[in-house]
Design an enzyme around this catalytic site. Structure first.
Site, PDB file in Angstrom:
ATOM      1  N   ASN A   1     -34.981 -35.698 -17.753  1.00  0.00           N
ATOM      2  CA  ASN A   1     -35.887 -36.571 -17.301  1.00  0.00           C
ATOM      3  C   ASN A   1     -37.496 -36.084 -17.706  1.00  0.00           C
ATOM      4  O   ASN A   1     -38.491 -37.043 -17.294  1.00  0.00           O
ATOM      5  CB  ASN A   1     -35.632 -36.400 -15.809  1.00  0.00           C
ATOM      6  CG  ASN A   1     -34.820 -36.901 -15.125  1.00  0.00           C
ATOM      7  OD1 ASN A   1     -33.992 -37.995 -16.181  1.00  0.00           O
ATOM      8  ND2 ASN A   1     -34.234 -36.893 -13.952  1.00  0.00           N
TER       9      ASN A   1
ATOM     10  N   TYR B   1     -31.055 -30.679  16.204  1.00  0.00           N
ATOM     11  CA  TYR B   1     -31.003 -31.301  13.780  1.00  0.00           C
ATOM     12  C   TYR B   1     -32.266 -31.377  13.317  1.00  0.00           C
ATOM     13  O   TYR B   1     -32.988 -32.189  13.835  1.00  0.00           O
ATOM     14  CB  TYR B   1     -29.606 -31.734  14.040  1.00  0.00           C
ATOM     15  CG  TYR B   1     -29.069 -31.263  12.411  1.00  0.00           C
ATOM     16  CD1 TYR B   1     -28.858 -30.503  12.564  1.00  0.00           C
ATOM     17  CD2 TYR B   1     -29.748 -31.838  11.515  1.00  0.00           C
ATOM     18  CE1 TYR B   1     -28.069 -29.866  10.722  1.00  0.00           C
ATOM     19  CE2 TYR B   1     -29.335 -31.523   9.936  1.00  0.00           C
ATOM     20  CZ  TYR B   1     -28.520 -31.182   9.842  1.00  0.00           C
ATOM     21  OH  TYR B   1     -28.037 -30.278   8.702  1.00  0.00           O
ATOM     22  N   GLY B   2     -32.413 -30.736  12.187  1.00  0.00           N
ATOM     23  CA  GLY B   2     -33.546 -31.061  11.136  1.00  0.00           C
ATOM     24  C   GLY B   2     -34.814 -31.942  11.668  1.00  0.00           C
ATOM     25  O   GLY B   2     -34.836 -31.671  12.654  1.00  0.00           O
ATOM     26  N   GLY B   3     -35.008 -32.713  11.077  1.00  0.00           N
ATOM     27  CA  GLY B   3     -35.928 -33.696  11.400  1.00  0.00           C
ATOM     28  C   GLY B   3     -36.051 -34.200  12.668  1.00  0.00           C
ATOM     29  O   GLY B   3     -36.933 -34.597  13.487  1.00  0.00           O
TER      30      GLY B   3
ATOM     31  N   SER C   1     -33.196 -40.883  -0.414  1.00  0.00           N
ATOM     32  CA  SER C   1     -31.976 -39.315  -0.761  1.00  0.00           C
ATOM     33  C   SER C   1     -30.911 -40.393  -1.854  1.00  0.00           C
ATOM     34  O   SER C   1     -30.328 -41.005  -1.945  1.00  0.00           O
ATOM     35  CB  SER C   1     -31.437 -40.138   0.996  1.00  0.00           C
ATOM     36  OG  SER C   1     -30.704 -41.378   1.348  1.00  0.00           O
ATOM     37  N   ALA C   2     -30.617 -38.999  -1.992  1.00  0.00           N
ATOM     38  CA  ALA C   2     -29.636 -38.753  -2.911  1.00  0.00           C
ATOM     39  C   ALA C   2     -29.889 -39.813  -4.415  1.00  0.00           C
ATOM     40  O   ALA C   2     -28.781 -40.419  -5.265  1.00  0.00           O
ATOM     41  CB  ALA C   2     -27.790 -39.670  -2.865  1.00  0.00           C
ATOM     42  N   CYS C   3     -31.162 -39.392  -4.236  1.00  0.00           N
ATOM     43  CA  CYS C   3     -31.296 -40.349  -5.993  1.00  0.00           C
ATOM     44  C   CYS C   3     -31.852 -39.877  -6.952  1.00  0.00           C
ATOM     45  O   CYS C   3     -33.062 -39.416  -7.814  1.00  0.00           O
ATOM     46  CB  CYS C   3     -32.154 -41.393  -5.351  1.00  0.00           C
ATOM     47  SG  CYS C   3     -31.154 -42.817  -4.927  1.00  0.00           S
TER      48      CYS C   3
ATOM     49  N   ASN D   1     -34.768 -32.364  -7.156  1.00  0.00           N
ATOM     50  CA  ASN D   1     -34.374 -32.009  -8.864  1.00  0.00           C
ATOM     51  C   ASN D   1     -35.861 -32.542  -9.333  1.00  0.00           C
ATOM     52  O   ASN D   1     -35.826 -31.596 -10.403  1.00  0.00           O
ATOM     53  CB  ASN D   1     -33.518 -32.882  -9.492  1.00  0.00           C
ATOM     54  CG  ASN D   1     -31.937 -31.928  -8.433  1.00  0.00           C
ATOM     55  OD1 ASN D   1     -31.978 -30.723  -8.294  1.00  0.00           O
ATOM     56  ND2 ASN D   1     -30.842 -32.814  -8.913  1.00  0.00           N
TER      57      ASN D   1
ATOM     58  N   ARG E   1     -28.078 -27.957   5.041  1.00  0.00           N
ATOM     59  CA  ARG E   1     -29.938 -27.681   4.877  1.00  0.00           C
ATOM     60  C   ARG E   1     -30.361 -26.255   4.325  1.00  0.00           C
ATOM     61  O   ARG E   1     -29.925 -25.465   4.949  1.00  0.00           O
ATOM     62  CB  ARG E   1     -30.727 -28.224   5.782  1.00  0.00           C
ATOM     63  CG  ARG E   1     -29.928 -29.401   6.060  1.00  0.00           C
ATOM     64  CD  ARG E   1     -31.473 -30.447   5.082  1.00  0.00           C
ATOM     65  NE  ARG E   1     -31.427 -32.128   5.316  1.00  0.00           N
ATOM     66  CZ  ARG E   1     -31.431 -32.838   5.245  1.00  0.00           C
ATOM     67  NH1 ARG E   1     -32.777 -33.119   4.197  1.00  0.00           N
ATOM     68  NH2 ARG E   1     -30.885 -34.763   4.691  1.00  0.00           N
TER      69      ARG E   1
ATOM     70  N   ARG F   1     -29.653 -36.704  11.128  1.00  0.00           N
ATOM     71  CA  ARG F   1     -31.051 -38.121  11.647  1.00  0.00           C
ATOM     72  C   ARG F   1     -29.781 -39.306  12.790  1.00  0.00           C
ATOM     73  O   ARG F   1     -28.565 -39.304  11.467  1.00  0.00           O
ATOM     74  CB  ARG F   1     -31.233 -38.805  10.440  1.00  0.00           C
ATOM     75  CG  ARG F   1     -32.242 -37.859  10.226  1.00  0.00           C
ATOM     76  CD  ARG F   1     -33.778 -39.078   9.564  1.00  0.00           C
ATOM     77  NE  ARG F   1     -33.264 -39.603   8.418  1.00  0.00           N
ATOM     78  CZ  ARG F   1     -32.855 -39.844   7.576  1.00  0.00           C
ATOM     79  NH1 ARG F   1     -33.892 -38.330   7.257  1.00  0.00           N
ATOM     80  NH2 ARG F   1     -32.478 -41.002   6.293  1.00  0.00           N
TER      81      ARG F   1
ATOM     82  N   HIS G   1     -43.534 -41.411   1.311  1.00  0.00           N
ATOM     83  CA  HIS G   1     -42.024 -39.980   1.192  1.00  0.00           C
ATOM     84  C   HIS G   1     -42.416 -39.783   0.178  1.00  0.00           C
ATOM     85  O   HIS G   1     -41.182 -40.675  -0.888  1.00  0.00           O
ATOM     86  CB  HIS G   1     -41.131 -41.070   1.765  1.00  0.00           C
ATOM     87  CG  HIS G   1     -39.378 -40.199   1.717  1.00  0.00           C
ATOM     88  ND1 HIS G   1     -38.913 -40.725   1.702  1.00  0.00           N
ATOM     89  CD2 HIS G   1     -39.706 -38.980   2.161  1.00  0.00           C
ATOM     90  CE1 HIS G   1     -37.360 -40.138   1.651  1.00  0.00           C
ATOM     91  NE2 HIS G   1     -37.542 -38.836   1.701  1.00  0.00           N
TER      92      HIS G   1
ATOM     93  N   ASP H   1     -40.933 -33.367  -0.941  1.00  0.00           N
ATOM     94  CA  ASP H   1     -40.955 -35.178  -0.007  1.00  0.00           C
ATOM     95  C   ASP H   1     -42.024 -35.511   0.556  1.00  0.00           C
ATOM     96  O   ASP H   1     -41.524 -36.891   0.421  1.00  0.00           O
ATOM     97  CB  ASP H   1     -40.626 -33.231   1.715  1.00  0.00           C
ATOM     98  CG  ASP H   1     -39.449 -34.779   2.264  1.00  0.00           C
ATOM     99  OD1 ASP H   1     -38.591 -35.813   1.687  1.00  0.00           O
ATOM    100  OD2 ASP H   1     -39.485 -34.706   3.457  1.00  0.00           O
TER     101      ASP H   1
ATOM    102  N   ASN I   1     -23.977 -32.738   4.699  1.00  0.00           N
ATOM    103  CA  ASN I   1     -25.787 -32.601   4.879  1.00  0.00           C
ATOM    104  C   ASN I   1     -26.368 -31.428   5.479  1.00  0.00           C
ATOM    105  O   ASN I   1     -27.338 -30.798   5.879  1.00  0.00           O
ATOM    106  CB  ASN I   1     -25.978 -33.652   6.234  1.00  0.00           C
ATOM    107  CG  ASN I   1     -28.147 -33.782   6.545  1.00  0.00           C
ATOM    108  OD1 ASN I   1     -28.476 -34.342   5.350  1.00  0.00           O
ATOM    109  ND2 ASN I   1     -28.052 -34.497   7.892  1.00  0.00           N
TER     110      ASN I   1
ATOM    111  N   LYS J   1     -40.163 -35.764   9.563  1.00  0.00           N
ATOM    112  CA  LYS J   1     -40.949 -37.136   9.466  1.00  0.00           C
ATOM    113  C   LYS J   1     -41.076 -37.887  10.698  1.00  0.00           C
ATOM    114  O   LYS J   1     -41.726 -38.783  10.702  1.00  0.00           O
ATOM    115  CB  LYS J   1     -39.114 -37.865   9.236  1.00  0.00           C
ATOM    116  CG  LYS J   1     -38.097 -36.917   8.405  1.00  0.00           C
ATOM    117  CD  LYS J   1     -38.517 -37.312   6.714  1.00  0.00           C
ATOM    118  CE  LYS J   1     -37.826 -37.003   5.569  1.00  0.00           C
ATOM    119  NZ  LYS J   1     -37.643 -36.582   4.934  1.00  0.00           N
TER     120      LYS J   1
END
Length: 627
Positions: free
Chosen positions: A537, A239-241, A290-292, A296, A408, A99, A268, A315, A406, A248
């Site tokens: 979790n 690329y991507g979004g 992101s990355a949280c 998963n 995908r 992005r 989101h 998402d 990144n 997004k």
């Protein structure tokens, strides 16, 4: 490249090239009588001057022709059909990998409407700039018209879009991410429905006889949203979004403005279905930067006996209040567009099983010698030799990753074994709980229940993560990310928070979801993780459900309610109640610093910060002062 015969029959004079020659007429009739759509396609064709125009029908046959053409042109590598059936790998230009937030704009008429979280330019000025860039930008290429719908075609209020693009990669990816093609176009035509026009160009016109490159793009990139006219213009990136404009750009930035105006929420968030051992069902949504651990959690394998977890989305969630005042959630997407590195058989087997069924497009992963793909974290064992994402030989002793960080995967959502059948309900599911989660080493407990709805909005508005080595800026700096929407709010952030507060006022207050704040990443005094995370979790989710039922114990703290040491189910886990207490401890010294950070964050909103949230901060300070 072959393409469908459903091409545009223009009415009137064909467009003219700057050299005075006519563009070739596209043969065959346009497959719609939708006046606004026909006018827009004609305008774009005249502006961008493509070699031909193709109306995407979404069929298997069309997709096969497109992917065959992308393989022939070198954009796609066909993967081993035994291990990755009907799947392809693509490799972007190294300057087109993510992005481009610094080039992403909200061009509202009034600058104040964009707020401090967005880049802004006067819409007339931006339109003039973009019109210059798009002029002739598709010359020598095919212009694809992709009708799509976000969510269900038979929803009460279906939300349509049409993406025009000169990238076949975008067509094949949009086919996975959304419902596209003839059925959508026919429904749009039948309803004479409004639609979001989403214009995309690689910005790489081809002169006659000029050879193409596998990943065309332009060094100049613009991702621009015009909220009042509900339109999107994207230039220069494939690329991507940046290029899949239903993601997004539409589903969050434009949809958040639509939601504000129409009385709903575009967020989101993932959606989970939990079934207890007593066969009782609950639905929750969760927002994570992101990355949280978002993907998963969306594809969670529970580690506690008798609990079942299914997913409705990983998402994006659109939420509306139903006829009885309940909050209902739907996933408007049809595919997963996930970050590959870190997704593996050990951490996310549900995602891996979906990917293994094929029908996927991978971007910037590494290639194995047997025609498969690999990325960091996919398997415990690292292959002895790979071709990295830039086409170079790679071995494990090299000091750079084989896949781009990144990289995908783009995979149909219906390939997920744990997909809940409620995903197919046009009116969605009633939410029982909402989770907000960040990445903090200290301060924020493993899980906290808010005191009430407004207090939960306060938690979401101050959501934060510490920057990692992969992020720009100082490592360990706390970055606020309200509702995990910082890059995606399509209007003023203070007005967005006010919308959350006011929208709920007309709901059934007893049926409002309960709000929780989670932090899987808290560290112990010795530096290790205070909580095992991943499938475990599910133990936190069980406590959340038991709090809704009024059966789980909690301790009241100034910030909200946290579990007692023995309130979490630790069966089969090498963890003690005392360690749980440490993971949920609220430290007044740490929170004194946190309150300062929240105060500084709230100052950035200026006058648009809702008074109710200022009041929440003052009440929190007061509770700490007497604790």
């Amino acid at each position: 490249m072959g393409h469908t015969a459903r091409q545009l029959d223009e009415v009137g004079t064909p467009p003219i090239n700057p050299d005075g020659s006519s563009l070739p007429d596209a043969s065959g009739a346009a497959p719609t009588t939708h006046p606004a759509l026909l006018d827009w396609v004609r305008e774009v064709r005249e502006l961008t001057q493509p070699a031909d125009v193709v109306w995407v029908d979404g069929s298997e046959e069309e997709n096969r022709r497109l992917t065959d053409g992308l393989v022939d042109s070198g954009t796609f590598v066909r993967l081993n059909p035994e291990t990755f059936p009907n799947s392809f790998a693509a490799f972007s230009d190294p300057k087109d990998v993510a992005r481009v937030e610094e080039q992403t704009f909200i061009c509202s008429r009034d600058e104040r409407e964009a707020g401090f979280t967005n880049n802004w330019m006067d819409p007339d000025e931006m339109k003039a700039k973009l019109t210059g860039l798009f002029s002739g930008s598709m010359r020598g290429r095919t212009m694809y018209v992709i009708p799509f719908v976000m969510g269900h075609l038979d929803a009460e209020d279906p939300k349509f879009g049409v993406e025009i693009t000169d990238s076949a990669y975008v067509v094949t990816s949009m086919r996975i991410m959304a419902t596209i093609g003839t059925a959508v176009l026919d429904r749009m035509t039948e309803l004479d429905a409004p639609f979001v026009p989403a214009l995309h160009s690689l910005g790489a016109p081809l002169a006659e006889g000029e050879a193409d490159v596998p990943w065309p793009c332009n060094e100049e990139k613009w991702i621009v949203h015009f909220p009042e006219e509900r339109s999107i213009w994207s230039y220069g990136s494939g690329y991507g979004g940046n290029a899949l404009l239903g993601k997004k750009c539409y589903a969050l930035r434009i949809a958040s403005v639509m939601a504000r105006d129409e009385g709903w929420l575009a967020e989101h968030m993932l959606i989970l279905k939990l079934t207890s051992p007593q066969d009782k069902t609950y639905y929750l949504s969760a927002a994570f930067p992101s990355a949280c651990g978002k993907t998963n959690l969306a594809l969670l394998d529970p580690t506690i006996e008798g609990w079942k977890v299914e997913t409705l989305g990983d998402d994006i969630t659109w939420m509306r209040f139903g006829k009885e005042g309940e909050l209902r959630a739907v996933n408007p997407e049809a595919g997963l567009f996930g970050v590959a590195p870190g997704t593996g058989w050990g951490t996310n087997p549900n995602a891996m099983r979906a990917i293994a069924k094929g029908n996927s497009v991978f971007t910037n992963v590494a290639l194995t010698d047997d025609g498969g793909v690999w990325w960091e974290g996919m398997t415990d064992e690292v292959p002895a030799h790979l071709t990295d994402w830039q086409g170079r030989d790679w071995t494990p002793d090299m000091d750079h990753p084989a896949a781009h960080p990144n990289a995908r995967f783009c995979t149909p959502i219906d390939q997920i074994d744990m997909l809940a059948e409620e995903y197919n309900r046009p009116d969605g599911v009633e939410l029982s709980a909402i989770l907000f989660g960040g990445r903090r080493k200290t301060t924020v407990p493993l899980v906290t229940q808010s005191r009430n709805w407004a207090n939960g909005i306060f938690m979401g508005s101050t959501l934060s993560s510490e920057t990692t080595a992969a992020a720009a800026g100082q490592v360990g700096r706390v970055r606020r990310d309200p509702m995990a929407m910082l890059p995606f709010i399509g209007y003023d952030a203070g007005d967005y928070l006010r919308h959350w507060l006011t929208l709920s006022a007309g709901a059934d207050q007893a049926r409002l979801p309960k709000i929780f704040l989670v932090n899987w990443f808290r560290r112990t005094a010795s530096g290790g993780f205070a909580w095992p995370g991943f499938g475990d979790n599910s133990r936190v989710l069980k406590w959340v459900i038991e709090r809704l039922e009024g059966t789980a114990d909690a301790v009241e703290t100034p910030i909200g309610f946290v579990p007692t040491g023995d309130a979490l189910d630790l069966t089969g886990l090498d963890m003690t109640p005392a360690e749980v207490e440490a993971a949920v401890h609220v430290d007044a010294v740490e929170w004194a610093q946190e309150l300062e950070g929240i105060e500084q964050w709230y100052e950035r909103f200026g006058d648009s910060l809702p008074e109710e949230l200022k009041g929440q901060l003052e009440e929190l300070k007061q509770r700490f002062s007497v604790a």
